[in-house]
Design an enzyme around this catalytic site. Sequence first.
Site, PDB file in Angstrom:
ATOM      1  N   ARG A 132       5.214 -76.831  32.161  1.00 39.58           N
ATOM      2  CA  ARG A 132       6.565 -77.061  31.615  1.00 39.58           C
ATOM      3  C   ARG A 132       6.502 -77.347  30.122  1.00 39.58           C
ATOM      4  O   ARG A 132       7.381 -76.902  29.370  1.00 39.58           O
ATOM      5  CB  ARG A 132       7.259 -78.200  32.361  1.00 39.58           C
ATOM      6  CG  ARG A 132       8.717 -78.356  31.962  1.00 39.58           C
ATOM      7  CD  ARG A 132       9.452 -79.350  32.817  1.00 39.58           C
ATOM      8  NE  ARG A 132       8.929 -80.690  32.684  1.00 39.58           N
ATOM      9  CZ  ARG A 132       9.304 -81.732  33.422  1.00 39.58           C
ATOM     10  NH1 ARG A 132      10.223 -81.566  34.366  1.00 39.58           N
ATOM     11  NH2 ARG A 132       8.788 -82.919  33.254  1.00 39.58           N
ATOM     12  N   LEU A 184      17.188 -79.968  33.958  1.00 44.59           N
ATOM     13  CA  LEU A 184      15.749 -79.889  33.768  1.00 44.59           C
ATOM     14  C   LEU A 184      15.109 -79.605  35.128  1.00 44.59           C
ATOM     15  O   LEU A 184      15.442 -80.277  36.114  1.00 44.59           O
ATOM     16  CB  LEU A 184      15.218 -81.223  33.224  1.00 44.59           C
ATOM     17  CG  LEU A 184      13.716 -81.224  32.962  1.00 44.59           C
ATOM     18  CD1 LEU A 184      13.383 -80.411  31.718  1.00 44.59           C
ATOM     19  CD2 LEU A 184      13.189 -82.639  32.823  1.00 44.59           C
ATOM     20  N   TYR A 234       8.800 -83.077  24.983  1.00 47.46           N
ATOM     21  CA  TYR A 234       7.921 -84.123  25.518  1.00 47.46           C
ATOM     22  C   TYR A 234       7.656 -83.908  26.995  1.00 47.46           C
ATOM     23  O   TYR A 234       8.302 -83.080  27.641  1.00 47.46           O
ATOM     24  CB  TYR A 234       8.511 -85.510  25.240  1.00 47.46           C
ATOM     25  CG  TYR A 234       9.643 -85.917  26.173  1.00 47.46           C
ATOM     26  CD1 TYR A 234      10.891 -85.309  26.111  1.00 47.46           C
ATOM     27  CD2 TYR A 234       9.455 -86.915  27.123  1.00 47.46           C
ATOM     28  CE1 TYR A 234      11.917 -85.694  26.962  1.00 47.46           C
ATOM     29  CE2 TYR A 234      10.479 -87.312  27.977  1.00 47.46           C
ATOM     30  CZ  TYR A 234      11.703 -86.697  27.896  1.00 47.46           C
ATOM     31  OH  TYR A 234      12.710 -87.067  28.730  1.00 47.46           O
ATOM     32  N   GLU A 281      22.665 -83.448  37.189  1.00 46.95           N
ATOM     33  CA  GLU A 281      21.454 -84.245  37.449  1.00 46.95           C
ATOM     34  C   GLU A 281      21.669 -85.644  36.901  1.00 46.95           C
ATOM     35  O   GLU A 281      22.694 -85.932  36.261  1.00 46.95           O
ATOM     36  CB  GLU A 281      20.232 -83.593  36.790  1.00 46.95           C
ATOM     37  CG  GLU A 281      20.356 -83.497  35.275  1.00 46.95           C
ATOM     38  CD  GLU A 281      19.172 -82.809  34.598  1.00 46.95           C
ATOM     39  OE1 GLU A 281      18.061 -82.813  35.142  1.00 46.95           O
ATOM     40  OE2 GLU A 281      19.389 -82.284  33.486  1.00 46.95           O
ATOM     41  N   ARG A 285      13.352 -81.271   4.476  1.00 45.03           N
ATOM     42  CA  ARG A 285      14.511 -81.112   5.348  1.00 45.03           C
ATOM     43  C   ARG A 285      15.275 -79.809   5.096  1.00 45.03           C
ATOM     44  O   ARG A 285      15.743 -79.566   3.986  1.00 45.03           O
ATOM     45  CB  ARG A 285      15.462 -82.301   5.177  1.00 45.03           C
ATOM     46  CG  ARG A 285      16.485 -82.393   6.293  1.00 45.03           C
ATOM     47  CD  ARG A 285      17.369 -83.622   6.131  1.00 45.03           C
ATOM     48  NE  ARG A 285      18.141 -83.877   7.348  1.00 45.03           N
ATOM     49  CZ  ARG A 285      19.195 -83.150   7.717  1.00 45.03           C
ATOM     50  NH1 ARG A 285      19.610 -82.145   6.969  1.00 45.03           N
ATOM     51  NH2 ARG A 285      19.842 -83.427   8.846  1.00 45.03           N
ATOM     52  N   LYS A 305      12.748 -79.562  27.812  1.00 48.77           N
ATOM     53  CA  LYS A 305      12.580 -81.024  27.819  1.00 48.77           C
ATOM     54  C   LYS A 305      12.428 -81.511  26.374  1.00 48.77           C
ATOM     55  O   LYS A 305      11.323 -81.795  25.906  1.00 48.77           O
ATOM     56  CB  LYS A 305      11.378 -81.413  28.679  1.00 48.77           C
ATOM     57  CG  LYS A 305      11.365 -82.900  29.058  1.00 48.77           C
ATOM     58  CD  LYS A 305      10.382 -83.162  30.178  1.00 48.77           C
ATOM     59  CE  LYS A 305      10.179 -84.632  30.473  1.00 48.77           C
ATOM     60  NZ  LYS A 305      11.335 -85.353  30.971  1.00 48.77           N
TER      61      LYS A 305
HETATM   62  N1  PDD Z   1      12.642 -87.856  32.948  1.00 45.58           N
HETATM   63  N2  PDD Z   1      16.171 -84.563  34.606  1.00 45.58           N
HETATM   64  C1  PDD Z   1      16.057 -85.182  33.428  1.00 45.58           C
HETATM   65  C2  PDD Z   1      17.176 -85.058  32.454  1.00 45.58           C
HETATM   66  C3  PDD Z   1      14.902 -85.929  33.110  1.00 45.58           C
HETATM   67  O1  PDD Z   1      14.790 -86.548  31.921  1.00 45.58           O
HETATM   68  C4  PDD Z   1      13.864 -86.033  34.074  1.00 45.58           C
HETATM   69  C5  PDD Z   1      12.598 -86.776  33.795  1.00 45.58           C
HETATM   70  C6  PDD Z   1      14.041 -85.373  35.309  1.00 45.58           C
HETATM   71  C7  PDD Z   1      12.980 -85.400  36.374  1.00 45.58           C
HETATM   72  O2  PDD Z   1      11.878 -84.618  36.003  1.00 45.58           O
HETATM   73  P1  PDD Z   1      10.406 -84.965  36.490  1.00 45.58           P
HETATM   74  O3  PDD Z   1      10.433 -85.008  37.964  1.00 45.58           O
HETATM   75  O4  PDD Z   1       9.588 -83.860  35.958  1.00 45.58           O
HETATM   76  O5  PDD Z   1      10.033 -86.317  35.899  1.00 45.58           O
HETATM   77  C8  PDD Z   1      15.188 -84.643  35.528  1.00 45.58           C
HETATM   78  C9  PDD Z   1      11.406 -88.534  32.606  1.00 45.58           C
HETATM   79  C10 PDD Z   1      10.797 -89.264  33.750  1.00 45.58           C
HETATM   80  C11 PDD Z   1      11.619 -89.410  31.404  1.00 45.58           C
HETATM   81  O6  PDD Z   1      12.202 -88.915  30.470  1.00 45.58           O
HETATM   82  O7  PDD Z   1      11.179 -90.556  31.372  1.00 45.58           O
END
Ligand code: PDD
Length: 284
Positions: A52, A205, A33, A180, A100, A147
Amino acid sequence: MSSISYVNGRYVPHRDASVHIEDRGFQFADAVYEVIAVQHGRLVDGDGHFDRLDRSLGELSIPEPMSRAALKLVIRELLRQNRITFGALYIQVSRGQAPRDFSFPQNVQPTLVMTTKRLKPFDFERTAQGVSVITIQDIRWKRCDIKTVSLLAGAMGKTEAMSKGAFEAWQVDADGNVTEGTSSNAWIVTKAGELVTRHTDSAILGGITRQTVLQLAAKDGLNYVERPFSVAEAKAATEAFTTSTTAFIRPVVKIDEQSVGEGKPGPFVLKLLKLYGQHIENHK
Ligand code: PDD
């Protein structure tokens, strides 16, 4: 979510939007996503997010559901139908629907779902308010660079943070280093005035906001380094903050109930936030 969603070629009322129970996104979290901020009706760092998305799909051998040009047209139409000027766009791509079986099925049409959400416009004063974070063990898998919608560890961590009145949970690896946040990247400013965020590898990520902040820092001549930092180092830092698409840049003023620096947003993060605000305005 806003009233119209996009599901596999159709714009449908959100209440009727659905995918099949044998969709591999549901059965295996076999899906990726993106979340993209919308400001002034425009995608913030759209190309970074599309790059990405392509990478995540490529790492899992999921075919692209449509060309980038077509995707942009659908997004524009979805934002128009939902009248989104400030908000967020969610894109989910699963491998598709198949009986499945653990191994990847062949010749399956990927599922593409897009939804939008209306949010308040970026506001310096509101975003500059300090937040607190807790630290938790990082219990995720070893491909956090992709992601994927496999977000259970993050959901558990965020729930724990909320239950303790914190905004975010910073995940900590076996060496005691912060990887993170559950849905954001983590940063500190050391006493020596060095901006630090963990280097990108398969443990985190590669955030698009992170990338933009690094570019803004470089352009402004700020000193930064990409390396691991420990919880102890974070607690001894003069400043800390988190970055993500929906939270932008958030000063972190407390880690595990302990004040960071003077316990209020510091000059470094406020400067970056100002630059980020200009970045958004420049892309109007
Ligand atoms: N989340 N690390 C993780 C595990 C994340 O899920 C996200 C983003 C980030 C920051 O990435 P970016 O700057 O590209 O948003 C880092 C999004 C916002 C979400 O899942 O809602």
